[in-house]
Design an enzyme around this catalytic site. Structure first.
Site, mmCIF file in Angstrom:
data_model
loop_
_atom_site.group_PDB
_atom_site.id
_atom_site.type_symbol
_atom_site.label_atom_id
_atom_site.label_comp_id
_atom_site.label_asym_id
_atom_site.label_seq_id
_atom_site.Cartn_x
_atom_site.Cartn_y
_atom_site.Cartn_z
ATOM 1 N N HIS A 1 43.670 49.881 37.374
ATOM 2 C CA HIS A 1 42.341 49.446 37.952
ATOM 3 C C HIS A 1 41.982 50.623 39.122
ATOM 4 O O HIS A 1 40.744 50.469 39.742
ATOM 5 C CB HIS A 1 42.707 48.277 38.977
ATOM 6 C CG HIS A 1 42.956 47.076 37.986
ATOM 7 N ND1 HIS A 1 42.083 46.614 37.035
ATOM 8 C CD2 HIS A 1 44.274 46.387 38.023
ATOM 9 C CE1 HIS A 1 42.596 45.455 36.459
ATOM 10 N NE2 HIS A 1 43.910 45.281 37.010
ATOM 11 N N ASP B 1 47.434 45.650 28.707
ATOM 12 C CA ASP B 1 47.665 44.759 29.951
ATOM 13 C C ASP B 1 46.693 43.667 29.711
ATOM 14 O O ASP B 1 45.442 43.807 29.116
ATOM 15 C CB ASP B 1 47.397 45.631 31.100
ATOM 16 C CG ASP B 1 47.649 44.905 32.315
ATOM 17 O OD1 ASP B 1 48.662 45.206 33.057
ATOM 18 O OD2 ASP B 1 46.892 43.976 33.149
ATOM 19 N N HIS C 1 44.459 42.356 31.987
ATOM 20 C CA HIS C 1 43.410 42.663 32.764
ATOM 21 C C HIS C 1 42.899 44.046 32.135
ATOM 22 O O HIS C 1 43.538 44.860 31.846
ATOM 23 C CB HIS C 1 43.998 42.973 34.165
ATOM 24 C CG HIS C 1 44.611 41.895 35.039
ATOM 25 N ND1 HIS C 1 45.936 41.751 35.215
ATOM 26 C CD2 HIS C 1 44.201 40.847 35.482
ATOM 27 C CE1 HIS C 1 46.359 40.647 35.629
ATOM 28 N NE2 HIS C 1 45.205 40.056 35.982
ATOM 29 N N ASP D 1 51.503 41.628 31.348
ATOM 30 C CA ASP D 1 51.148 40.348 32.001
ATOM 31 C C ASP D 1 50.225 39.399 30.908
ATOM 32 O O ASP D 1 49.878 38.133 31.167
ATOM 33 C CB ASP D 1 50.219 40.385 33.098
ATOM 34 C CG ASP D 1 49.557 41.719 32.998
ATOM 35 O OD1 ASP D 1 49.269 42.228 31.933
ATOM 36 O OD2 ASP D 1 48.947 42.106 34.035
HETATM 37 ZN ZN LIG Z 1 47.392 43.361 34.498
#
Ligand SMILES: [Zn+2]
Length: 308
Positions: free
Chosen positions: A125, A162, A164, A245
């Site tokens: 991120h 991931d 996200h 995740d």
């Molecule tokens: Zn994540």
């Protein structure tokens, strides 16, 4: 040839405030899982500290200075509600990115066929000049930029499973057609990017999946879209942003993957690397917040790397 495991005890000393999901126990659970007999063949290396020049290939110099100068001598400093640093964070941040640089050097030199960097804080991120989502420096992008700048690797791909969307990596890769970014992620979910129906260049492949999506939807997104795009790109080197995740036990999202999906995805990616990249794969830990699921998933991932 061997699989290398790159880590450092300093990565356990990055300590966000109590109750934060991105906690040292995450890394400890992975290291304990990778201590078993079946992992004796791993080539174990300590992550060096990254040079700031290597970081500056993807982050603004002012931002690098800001991150390092805000590290407190006691307590925590918050960059935003999610992203905090503690006294041990400086060394953790520098060694997390340094692991990727060493990993690249090792696979290019032929010291290892592929690499797993068991490091934190995560990176995907982190934007060119902003910390967010538990991430300070974008470890995988620093590794990709090092491969390009120092080793002359032309076409570099990052595949990010991931849960996200790796908005930071995508932002850093967006304007360069020699940098491929492919992501499966839950949408809607933090950080809100990688949404369906967005116009993207061919070298950016976002596969948003709805909450509740499991093995079938994930493998279909990989097989129908992501892997064919990666084949067309023909990467000279492949990186994996290995966040775990999207596991069904993870508390931060609602996807329903199991360990076998991570083994499968890793096998698929290693097969592409075998065809185009001399098998060279550098994988790094991103998210994954249920300690037991994280340990089992990382184990499945590393076993697939070792079998490649
Ligand atoms: Zn994540």
């Amino acid at each position: 040839m061997t699989t290398a495991l790159i880590t450092h005890p300093a990565c356990l000393k990055h300590e966000p405030p109590p109750g934060h999901p991105e906690r040292p126990a995450r890394l400890q659970s992975i290291l304990t899982a990778l201590d078993g007999d079946e992992f004796r063949a791993l080539l174990r290396k300590e992550a060096p500290e990254v040079s700031l020049d290597a970081v500056a290939r993807v982050h603004d110099r002012n931002y690098i200075e800001e991150v390092l100068s805000e590290i407190p001598s006691a307590g925590v400093f918050h960059f935003d509600a999610d992203t905090a640093v503690s006294p041990g964070s400086r060394e953790a941040i520098l060694r997390a990115a340094g692991a990727l640089v060493l990993g690249v050097d090792m696979v290019i030199r032929g010291d290892a066929k592929n690499v797993f960097c068991a490091v934190r804080p995560p990176g995907h991120h982190a934007m060119p000049s902003r910390a967010m989502g538990f991430c300070l420096f974008n470890n995988v992008a620093i590794g990709a930029a090092h491969a390009h700048a120092v080793h002359g690797v032309t076409r570099v791909a990052v595949v990010d499973f991931d849960v996200h969307h790796g908005n930071g990596t995508e932002a850093m890769f967006f304007s360069d057609p020699n940098l491929f970014y492919g992501s499966t992620h839950q949408w809607p979910l933090y950080p809100g990017t990688g949404r369906p129906g967005e116009a993207r260049p061919n070298h950016i492949v976002d596969m948003p999946l709805p909450p509740g999506a499991g093995s079938t939807e994930f493998r279909q997104a990989f097989s129908d879209t992501l892997l064919p795009a990666l084949e067309r790109f023909r990467p000279d080197m492949l990186f994996i942003s290995a966040g775990f995740d999207a596991h069904q036990d993870d508390p931060l999202a609602q996807m329903r993957l199991v360990e076998g999906d991570y083994a499968w995805a890793t096998q698929q990616l290693c097969a592409v690397a075998e065809r185009h990249s001399k098998g060279r794969v550098v994988s790094t830990l991103e998210g994954g917040y249920d300690l037991a699921a994280l340990a089992r998933s990382a184990k499945a991932h590393v076993q697939a790397l070792m079998a490649a």
